[in-house]
Scaffold this motif. Structure first.
Motif, PDB file in Angstrom:
ATOM      1  N   MET A   1       0.853  -1.199   0.000  1.00 17.89           N
ATOM      2  CA  MET A   1       0.000   0.000   0.000  1.00 17.89           C
ATOM      3  C   MET A   1       0.883   1.242   0.000  1.00 17.89           C
ATOM      4  N   SER A   2       0.626   2.177  -0.914  1.00 17.30           N
ATOM      5  CA  SER A   2       1.438   3.383  -1.018  1.00 17.30           C
ATOM      6  C   SER A   2       1.147   4.313   0.155  1.00 17.30           C
ATOM      7  N   ALA A   3       2.147   5.099   0.493  1.00 17.28           N
ATOM      8  CA  ALA A   3       1.989   6.029   1.607  1.00 17.28           C
ATOM      9  C   ALA A   3       1.020   7.140   1.227  1.00 17.28           C
ATOM     10  N   PRO A   4       0.210   7.616   2.176  1.00 20.15           N
ATOM     11  CA  PRO A   4      -0.729   8.708   1.886  1.00 20.15           C
ATOM     12  C   PRO A   4       0.012  10.028   1.693  1.00 20.15           C
ATOM     13  N   HIS A   5      -0.630  10.932   0.985  1.00 19.42           N
ATOM     14  CA  HIS A   5      -0.068  12.270   0.787  1.00 19.42           C
ATOM     15  C   HIS A   5      -0.216  13.097   2.052  1.00 19.42           C
ATOM     16  N   VAL A   6      -1.373  12.968   2.740  1.00 18.96           N
ATOM     17  CA  VAL A   6      -1.662  13.740   3.945  1.00 18.96           C
ATOM     18  C   VAL A   6      -2.128  12.805   5.054  1.00 18.96           C
ATOM     19  N   SER A   7      -1.540  12.963   6.220  1.00 21.62           N
ATOM     20  CA  SER A   7      -2.032  12.295   7.428  1.00 21.62           C
ATOM     21  C   SER A   7      -2.776  13.326   8.259  1.00 21.62           C
ATOM     22  N   LEU A   8      -4.056  13.094   8.486  1.00 28.32           N
ATOM     23  CA  LEU A   8      -4.849  13.928   9.378  1.00 28.32           C
ATOM     24  C   LEU A   8      -4.659  13.398  10.794  1.00 28.32           C
ATOM     25  N   ILE A   9      -4.411  14.287  11.751  1.00 26.39           N
ATOM     26  CA  ILE A   9      -4.196  13.867  13.137  1.00 26.39           C
ATOM     27  C   ILE A   9      -5.174  14.589  14.054  1.00 26.39           C
ATOM     28  N   ILE A  10      -5.857  13.818  14.890  1.00 28.97           N
ATOM     29  CA  ILE A  10      -6.759  14.376  15.906  1.00 28.97           C
ATOM     30  C   ILE A  10      -6.361  13.795  17.266  1.00 28.97           C
ATOM     31  N   PRO A  11      -5.764  14.591  18.149  1.00 32.91           N
ATOM     32  CA  PRO A  11      -5.524  14.141  19.517  1.00 32.91           C
ATOM     33  C   PRO A  11      -6.816  14.267  20.332  1.00 32.91           C
ATOM     34  N   THR A  12      -7.033  13.361  21.281  1.00 35.52           N
ATOM     35  CA  THR A  12      -8.258  13.422  22.071  1.00 35.52           C
ATOM     36  C   THR A  12      -8.017  12.903  23.473  1.00 35.52           C
ATOM     37  N   GLN A  13      -8.849  13.356  24.392  1.00 39.98           N
ATOM     38  CA  GLN A  13      -8.803  12.868  25.772  1.00 39.98           C
ATOM     39  C   GLN A  13     -10.188  13.033  26.398  1.00 39.98           C
ATOM     40  N   ARG A  14     -10.927  11.950  26.430  1.00 41.78           N
ATOM     41  CA  ARG A  14     -12.234  11.874  27.100  1.00 41.78           C
ATOM     42  C   ARG A  14     -13.228  12.929  26.611  1.00 41.78           C
ATOM     43  N   GLN A  30     -13.598  17.620   0.490  1.00 38.91           N
ATOM     44  CA  GLN A  30     -13.711  17.597  -0.967  1.00 38.91           C
ATOM     45  C   GLN A  30     -12.482  18.263  -1.594  1.00 38.91           C
ATOM     46  N   GLY A  31     -12.261  17.963  -2.862  1.00 44.64           N
ATOM     47  CA  GLY A  31     -11.159  18.565  -3.585  1.00 44.64           C
ATOM     48  C   GLY A  31      -9.848  17.839  -3.424  1.00 44.64           C
ATOM     49  N   ILE A  32      -9.866  16.662  -2.810  1.00 45.84           N
ATOM     50  CA  ILE A  32      -8.670  15.849  -2.645  1.00 45.84           C
ATOM     51  C   ILE A  32      -9.088  14.383  -2.641  1.00 45.84           C
ATOM     52  N   GLU A  33      -8.327  13.540  -3.300  1.00 51.14           N
ATOM     53  CA  GLU A  33      -8.669  12.124  -3.395  1.00 51.14           C
ATOM     54  C   GLU A  33      -8.564  11.441  -2.039  1.00 51.14           C
ATOM     55  N   ALA A  34      -9.601  10.678  -1.703  1.00 50.40           N
ATOM     56  CA  ALA A  34      -9.599   9.959  -0.428  1.00 50.40           C
ATOM     57  C   ALA A  34      -8.433   8.986  -0.341  1.00 50.40           C
ATOM     58  N   SER A  35      -8.006   8.468  -1.492  1.00 48.68           N
ATOM     59  CA  SER A  35      -6.904   7.506  -1.499  1.00 48.68           C
ATOM     60  C   SER A  35      -5.580   8.122  -1.067  1.00 48.68           C
ATOM     61  N   SER A  36      -5.507   9.454  -1.015  1.00 51.17           N
ATOM     62  CA  SER A  36      -4.270  10.124  -0.618  1.00 51.17           C
ATOM     63  C   SER A  36      -4.278  10.525   0.855  1.00 51.17           C
ATOM     64  N   LEU A  37      -5.292  10.071   1.596  1.00 54.84           N
ATOM     65  CA  LEU A  37      -5.462  10.484   2.990  1.00 54.84           C
ATOM     66  C   LEU A  37      -5.433   9.300   3.943  1.00 54.84           C
ATOM     67  N   GLU A  38      -5.109   9.606   5.191  1.00 52.96           N
ATOM     68  CA  GLU A  38      -5.320   8.700   6.309  1.00 52.96           C
ATOM     69  C   GLU A  38      -5.624   9.562   7.524  1.00 52.96           C
ATOM     70  N   LEU A  39      -6.298   8.978   8.500  1.00 50.76           N
ATOM     71  CA  LEU A  39      -6.609   9.678   9.743  1.00 50.76           C
ATOM     72  C   LEU A  39      -5.989   8.915  10.897  1.00 50.76           C
TER      73      LEU A  39
END
Length: 308
Positions: A1-14, A30-39
């Protein structure tokens, strides 16, 4: 699996309700391919309290969702744990009390490309519930981030929430956030300050705005004035890290004058019932923070273990 272009990061605590809103808003980009993302969602609770929620949300996602449990309390610990798992060339940070409109990420990426920026920041629009009547204007202002009307390069920086970082520009691409700010915050200020000293380029994307919905416990003057005091400590603390004694003295004197002047005005405004009272008190608190910045006066906002 190819590496994503953008990693979305959400820190959370309770904060599962806010987390759910934030996560689902990333699914609608929108405006960016889902295949280029990860969360990557990093749970900074001692127990993996967000795991079931994140796994349920992952079933709705148009891209991979990675759950990370970082039990060691601290905002820098959480961000670094997520960075260690993220694979993207770019890192986009969203807080767990924020909601991103559909064009948010595309606007950040467009500004990055336009200005060849190392970090891009966007506006934050504070949103208080309708039932909050007292000091509502101030509270929404406090939790907002306002910048230029046009996309442009910046000579300063903002906080990490609603930002896009070019990974190759970071001093440490895996663990860039300093643990010395784990419990008081400002780990992003230290990072961006170091990047500025190295000549990094910061940009502003006015179309990359997000909503911020603070939890009810934060929609009080008790919280915001304490936080304003902590924000005020930033310049003096930064000089201390650099062993700049003249800088420390300068900021302490400036802060003392601000605390005295704005404190007196705030008192007068309160006596006459002015709606500007909270805004002026905020400025007085920031001034006092510049003067009282060292150990005993540090306020811990992050990394506290839950009561048992």
């Amino acid at each position: 699996m190819s590496a994503p272009h953008v990693s979305l990061i959400i820190p959370t605590q309770r904060r599962l309700e806010g987390l759910t809103t934030a996560v689902r808003s990333t699914f609608r980009q929108q405006g960016i391919e889902a295949s280029s993302l990860e969360l990557v969602v990093v749970d900074n609770d001692v127990q993996p309290s967000a795991q079931a929620t994140v796994e349920a949300l992952a079933a709705e996602a148009p891209f991979p969702v990675i759950y990370v449990h970082e039990p060691e309390p601290g905002v820098a610990n959480a961000r670094n744990a997520a960075m260690a798992k993220a694979r993207g060339a770019f890192i986009a940070f969203l807080d767990d009390d924020e909601e991103a409109p559909e064009g948010w990420l595309a606007a950040l990426l467009a500004a990055q490309k336009q200005f060849e920026a190392d970090v891009v920041f966007g506006p934050v629009r504070g949103r208080a519930p309708a039932e909050i009547a007292r000091h509502r204007g101030y509270l929404e202002w406090f939790f907002s981030r306002v910048g230029p009307a046009e996309a442009q390069l910046l000579d300063h920086y903002y906080g990490c929430g609603d930002s896009l970082l070019k990974r190759s520009s970071l001093p440490d691409p895996v663990a860039p956030f300093s643990a010395i700010r784990n419990h008081i915050g400002g780990e992003d200020d230290l990072l961006f300050g170091a990047m500025k000293d190295r000549g990094s380029r910061f940009a502003w994307a006015p179309e990359a705005w997000v909503w911020e919905d603070p939890v009810p416990a934060r929609l009080t003057l008790d919280y915001t004035i304490r936080r304003a005091f902590a924000y005020g400590q930033g310049p003096s603390s930064a000089c201390a890290i650099q062993h700049d004694r003249l800088g420390i003295a300068r900021w302490m004197l400036i802060g003392l004058a601000q605390a005295a002047v704005y404190g007196a005005v705030a008192l007068a405004q309160r006596l006459i019932g002015s709606e500007r009272y909270a805004f002026t008190l905020d400025r007085a608190a920031r001034g006092l923070g510049k003067t009282l910045w060292w150990g005993p006066f540090k306020i811990h906002f992050y990394g506290l273990r839950p009561a048992t």
